[in-house]
Design a protein around this motif. Structure first.
Motif, short mmCIF file in Angstrom:
data_model
loop_
_atom_site.label_atom_id
_atom_site.label_comp_id
_atom_site.label_asym_id
_atom_site.label_seq_id
_atom_site.Cartn_x
_atom_site.Cartn_y
_atom_site.Cartn_z
N ASP A 44 8.31 6.68 23.30
CA ASP A 44 8.92 5.35 23.35
C ASP A 44 9.95 5.17 22.24
OD1 ASP A 44 7.28 3.73 25.46
OD2 ASP A 44 5.79 4.82 24.28
N VAL A 45 9.85 5.97 21.19
CA VAL A 45 10.84 5.91 20.11
C VAL A 45 12.01 6.79 20.54
CG1 VAL A 45 11.21 6.18 17.64
CG2 VAL A 45 8.93 5.68 18.49
N ASP A 46 12.87 6.23 21.38
CA ASP A 46 13.89 7.03 22.04
C ASP A 46 15.32 6.67 21.64
OD1 ASP A 46 13.93 4.56 23.23
OD2 ASP A 46 13.62 5.29 25.29
N GLU A 47 15.48 5.79 20.65
CA GLU A 47 16.81 5.48 20.14
C GLU A 47 16.71 5.14 18.66
OE1 GLU A 47 18.48 2.21 22.25
OE2 GLU A 47 16.67 0.98 22.13
N PRO A 48 17.79 5.34 17.91
CA PRO A 48 17.73 5.18 16.45
C PRO A 48 17.18 3.84 15.98
CG PRO A 48 19.77 6.27 17.06
CD PRO A 48 19.11 5.85 18.35
N ILE A 49 17.56 2.73 16.60
CA ILE A 49 17.12 1.42 16.15
C ILE A 49 15.61 1.28 16.25
CG2 ILE A 49 17.41 0.35 18.41
CD1 ILE A 49 18.13 -1.26 14.97
N ASP A 50 14.98 2.02 17.17
CA ASP A 50 13.53 1.92 17.34
C ASP A 50 12.79 2.29 16.06
OD1 ASP A 50 14.16 1.30 19.93
OD2 ASP A 50 13.48 3.20 20.78
N VAL A 51 13.29 3.31 15.37
CA VAL A 51 12.64 3.77 14.14
C VAL A 51 12.60 2.65 13.11
CG1 VAL A 51 12.66 5.48 12.29
CG2 VAL A 51 13.45 6.11 14.57
N VAL A 52 13.72 1.96 12.95
CA VAL A 52 13.79 0.88 11.98
C VAL A 52 12.85 -0.25 12.37
CG1 VAL A 52 15.32 -0.70 10.76
CG2 VAL A 52 16.21 1.48 11.58
N ILE A 53 12.80 -0.59 13.65
CA ILE A 53 11.94 -1.68 14.12
C ILE A 53 10.48 -1.37 13.85
CG2 ILE A 53 11.14 -2.95 16.15
CD1 ILE A 53 13.93 -3.76 15.14
N TYR A 54 10.06 -0.14 14.16
CA TYR A 54 8.66 0.21 13.94
C TYR A 54 8.32 0.29 12.45
CZ TYR A 54 7.88 1.15 18.88
OH TYR A 54 7.74 1.01 20.25
N MET A 55 9.24 0.76 11.65
CA MET A 55 9.00 0.80 10.21
C MET A 55 8.85 -0.62 9.66
SD MET A 55 8.67 3.90 9.14
CE MET A 55 8.66 3.50 7.39
N ILE A 56 9.67 -1.53 10.17
CA ILE A 56 9.57 -2.94 9.74
C ILE A 56 8.25 -3.54 10.19
CG2 ILE A 56 10.50 -5.25 10.13
CD1 ILE A 56 13.30 -4.02 10.08
N ALA A 57 7.84 -3.27 11.43
CA ALA A 57 6.57 -3.81 11.94
C ALA A 57 5.41 -3.31 11.10
CB ALA A 57 6.38 -3.42 13.40
N LEU A 58 5.42 -2.03 10.76
CA LEU A 58 4.34 -1.48 9.93
C LEU A 58 4.37 -2.09 8.53
CD1 LEU A 58 3.03 2.10 10.02
CD2 LEU A 58 3.50 1.10 7.78
N ALA A 59 5.56 -2.25 7.98
CA ALA A 59 5.69 -2.85 6.65
C ALA A 59 5.17 -4.28 6.63
CB ALA A 59 7.15 -2.83 6.21
N LEU A 60 5.41 -5.03 7.71
CA LEU A 60 4.93 -6.41 7.77
C LEU A 60 3.41 -6.46 7.89
CD1 LEU A 60 7.73 -8.00 9.94
CD2 LEU A 60 7.14 -8.60 7.60
N GLY A 61 2.82 -5.50 8.58
CA GLY A 61 1.37 -5.41 8.62
C GLY A 61 0.81 -5.13 7.24
N PHE A 62 1.45 -4.23 6.52
CA PHE A 62 1.05 -3.93 5.14
C PHE A 62 1.16 -5.18 4.28
CE2 PHE A 62 1.29 -2.36 0.88
CZ PHE A 62 0.60 -1.16 0.86
N ALA A 63 2.28 -5.90 4.41
CA ALA A 63 2.49 -7.11 3.62
C ALA A 63 1.47 -8.18 3.96
CB ALA A 63 3.91 -7.63 3.84
N ALA A 64 1.11 -8.29 5.25
CA ALA A 64 0.14 -9.30 5.67
C ALA A 64 -1.20 -9.08 4.98
CB ALA A 64 -0.04 -9.28 7.18
N ALA A 65 -1.68 -7.83 4.99
CA ALA A 65 -2.97 -7.53 4.35
C ALA A 65 -2.87 -7.71 2.84
CB ALA A 65 -3.38 -6.10 4.70
N GLU A 66 -1.77 -7.26 2.26
CA GLU A 66 -1.59 -7.38 0.81
C GLU A 66 -1.49 -8.85 0.40
OE1 GLU A 66 0.90 -4.51 -2.02
OE2 GLU A 66 2.15 -6.06 -1.11
N ASN A 67 -0.77 -9.63 1.16
CA ASN A 67 -0.65 -11.07 0.86
C ASN A 67 -2.01 -11.76 0.92
OD1 ASN A 67 2.07 -10.75 0.59
ND2 ASN A 67 2.60 -11.68 2.55
#
Length: 223
Positions: free
Chosen positions: A88-111
């Motif tokens: 499903d990660v089939d275009e460059p922008i997808d990588v950035v979106i998934y990295m942001i989603a994972l980062a926000l999950g990290f931030a949610a738990a840390e917050n």
């Protein structure tokens, strides 16, 4: 419960905002949810690693630098192991979106962990102040740092695997250095200078939005 909600709601609000950047070809919601969840799980691994690092480092400044590198390396490793290899990660922008989603999950738990202490008895206004600072500063910092890694991978999306790995490593180093710089500015700045530090994060968000427009235009024929 209140700490969990206070940590998750701002992150989910930002997630909605960033998903709009890929509205033309939206990613599967279950994979976005998985990335967010794995970001939260990453905190469980980050805490013991950071405590272990702190036991061997004598200066507080270097402790924060080490913690920043641990977080950025861990977020990338988790993303690579669980998300980035999928079809499903089939275009460059997808990588950035998934990295942001994972980062926000990290931030949610840390917050949520940061909010637990104020909610424990220091008062409503302290909790509100802590939540606002985490919402504006730390949450966006995680977005920016992980997005930097995603941008480096996106730029090399159609290159050879070794080249992509090299770009990813450079991206992690840049992201961790940026993360470290933010933490050190926070520690060393007076209350009057905190606004400048947080303003720098907002400038980074504007720059990221511009970079994403470029990422969207990357196609196989141009690499």
């Amino acid at each position: 419960m209140a700490a969990t909600a206070g940590g998750a709601f701002p992150a989910l609000a930002w997630l909605w905002f960033w998903l709009r950047e890929d509205s033309k070809h939206p990613e599967p919601r279950q994979l976005i949810a998985l990335a967010f969840f794995m970001g939260m799980v990453s905190v469980v691994f980050a805490i013991p690693l950071q405590k272990g690092a702190a036991a061997f480092i004598t200066t507080s400044s270097m402790v924060f630098v080490a913690w920043s590198f641990i977080e950025e390396i861990l977020k990338y490793v988790v993303a690579r192991a669980t998300i980035l290899w999928r079809k499903d990660v089939d275009e460059p922008i997808d990588v950035v979106i998934y990295m942001i989603a994972l980062a926000l999950g990290f931030a949610a738990a840390e917050n949520a962990l940061f909010l637990l202490s104020p909610l424990g008895g220091d008062g409503f206004w302290n909790t509100l102040l802590t939540g606002n600072l985490r919402f504006v500063g730390a949450t966006l910092l995680h977005v920016l740092s992980s997005a930097v890694v995603g941008v480096f991978i996106a730029i090399s999306f159609y290159k050879r695997p070794r080249t992509r790995l090299l770009y990813a490593i450079v991206g992690v180093i840049v992201a961790a250095t940026m993360h470290s710089g933010f933490n050190l500015f926070i520690i060393q700045s007076s209350d009057q200078n905190l606004f400048r530090t947080f303003a720098g994060v907002w400038v980074g968000v504007v720059v990221l939005l511009c970079v994403l427009e470029y990422i969207k235009r990357i196609h196989r024929c141009r690499i």
